[in-house]
Design an enzyme around this catalytic site. Sequence first.
Site, mmCIF file in Angstrom:
data_model
loop_
_atom_site.group_PDB
_atom_site.id
_atom_site.type_symbol
_atom_site.label_atom_id
_atom_site.label_comp_id
_atom_site.label_asym_id
_atom_site.label_seq_id
_atom_site.Cartn_x
_atom_site.Cartn_y
_atom_site.Cartn_z
ATOM 1 C CG ASN A 9 74.291 7.512 2.159
ATOM 2 O OD1 ASN A 9 74.286 8.801 2.250
ATOM 3 N ND2 ASN A 9 74.452 6.685 1.290
ATOM 4 C CD1 TRP A 10 70.570 10.862 6.766
ATOM 5 C CD2 TRP A 10 70.236 12.973 7.055
ATOM 6 N NE1 TRP A 10 70.292 10.904 8.016
ATOM 7 C CE2 TRP A 10 69.973 12.225 8.272
ATOM 8 C CE3 TRP A 10 70.104 14.396 6.808
ATOM 9 C CZ2 TRP A 10 70.014 13.364 9.314
ATOM 10 C CZ3 TRP A 10 69.697 15.402 7.898
ATOM 11 C CH2 TRP A 10 69.841 14.703 9.231
ATOM 12 C CE LYS A 11 71.523 5.772 -0.574
ATOM 13 N NZ LYS A 11 71.000 4.736 -1.280
ATOM 14 C CG HIS A 95 76.968 4.868 -1.995
ATOM 15 N ND1 HIS A 95 75.885 4.790 -2.889
ATOM 16 C CD2 HIS A 95 76.302 4.522 -0.914
ATOM 17 C CE1 HIS A 95 74.958 4.284 -2.462
ATOM 18 N NE2 HIS A 95 75.040 4.067 -1.286
ATOM 19 C CD GLU A 97 72.922 5.674 -4.443
ATOM 20 O OE1 GLU A 97 73.204 6.691 -3.609
ATOM 21 O OE2 GLU A 97 72.229 4.771 -3.907
ATOM 22 C CD GLU A 169 75.789 0.759 1.107
ATOM 23 O OE1 GLU A 169 75.019 0.678 2.027
ATOM 24 O OE2 GLU A 169 76.282 1.274 0.087
ATOM 25 N N GLY A 175 68.027 0.265 -2.060
ATOM 26 C CA GLY A 175 66.700 1.031 -2.120
ATOM 27 C C GLY A 175 65.607 0.348 -2.916
ATOM 28 C CB SER A 215 66.495 -2.931 1.551
ATOM 29 O OG SER A 215 66.220 -2.181 0.388
ATOM 30 N N GLY A 236 70.164 3.796 4.291
ATOM 31 C CA GLY A 236 69.688 4.850 3.539
ATOM 32 C C GLY A 236 68.047 5.314 3.646
ATOM 33 N N GLY A 237 67.248 4.825 3.162
ATOM 34 C CA GLY A 237 65.838 5.062 3.286
ATOM 35 C C GLY A 237 65.490 5.175 4.640
HETATM 36 P P1 PGA Z 1 69.031 1.898 1.284
HETATM 37 O O1 PGA Z 1 70.421 2.493 1.032
HETATM 38 O O2 PGA Z 1 69.105 1.312 2.692
HETATM 39 O O3 PGA Z 1 67.959 2.827 0.982
HETATM 40 O O4 PGA Z 1 68.714 0.779 0.561
HETATM 41 C C1 PGA Z 1 71.695 2.027 1.407
HETATM 42 C C2 PGA Z 1 72.623 2.699 0.962
HETATM 43 O O5 PGA Z 1 72.680 3.213 -0.429
HETATM 44 O O6 PGA Z 1 73.700 3.226 1.519
#
Ligand code: PGA
Length: 253
Positions: A9-11, A95, A97, A169, A175, A215, A236-237
């Site tokens: 997930n590149w956001k 998600h 967010e 999640e 993050g 994470s 994500g990251g």
């Molecule tokens: P993260 O994000 O790996 O940076 O914690 C995961 C996500 O929000 O899908």
Amino acid sequence: MRKPVIAGNWKMNTTYNEALTLALSISNQLENNIKSDVILCPPFVYINEIKEIIKHSNIKLGAQNIYPKNQGAFTGEISPEMLVSLGCKYVIIGHSERREYFSESNSFINQKIKACLSHNLIPILCVGEKLNERESDQTFSIIQTQLEQGLEGLADFISDAPLLIIAYEPIWAIGTGKVASPEQAQEVHSFIRQKLEHILNPNLSAHIRILYGGSVKPDNCKELMKQPDIDGALVGGASLNADSFCQIITLSH
Ligand code: PGA
């Protein structure tokens, strides 16, 4: 029995050139015999070009969001038909967010899942609790509500396990570098599987892939993936770096 899934997930990250370079390095580094399903979810605006870059690989394309209408006066939104016409197969739905910054409710998320399913797009439904909810012992009730309302009325639509992916999640782990312990994650994954047995056709639950997200890094993914109900990761990251994303994929099977 359940094929692992690693989704990146590149956001809202990468410029145009960075996005193409990242997709190219991932597709060059990945061996052809990967045993996991690999999904890239770049920002909408790069999907078409990334499709070209990965076309000779086994990597699949996903989107980070969708609007649950086919077309019309919905300025700024992206429809299921648009995603299908670009070759997308998966969509991240609900998600944390989006729930938090765009006030997405479980019932809106339910509409989005229905829109995906009626266009043969596979939703990756995200569920998870906030830190204060975990600390006040509400984890299971929050997740139960997210699953029951998010999947309401879908038992007949979801006739086959590969048509749905769930991502657990915990919001406190996204993050933050604070990954859930394998035991904490397993406990919730097994709870999700039990709930799916009641919400959907009971025979499907054992076959539905449930990913962990929050994470995930090369150094913690092996232990997570060893858990009996963890079938992959939503990353994500670490998905913004080709080396770490490819290491996670290699460690996933
Ligand atoms: P993260 O994000 O790996 O940076 O914690 C995961 C996500 O929000 O899908």
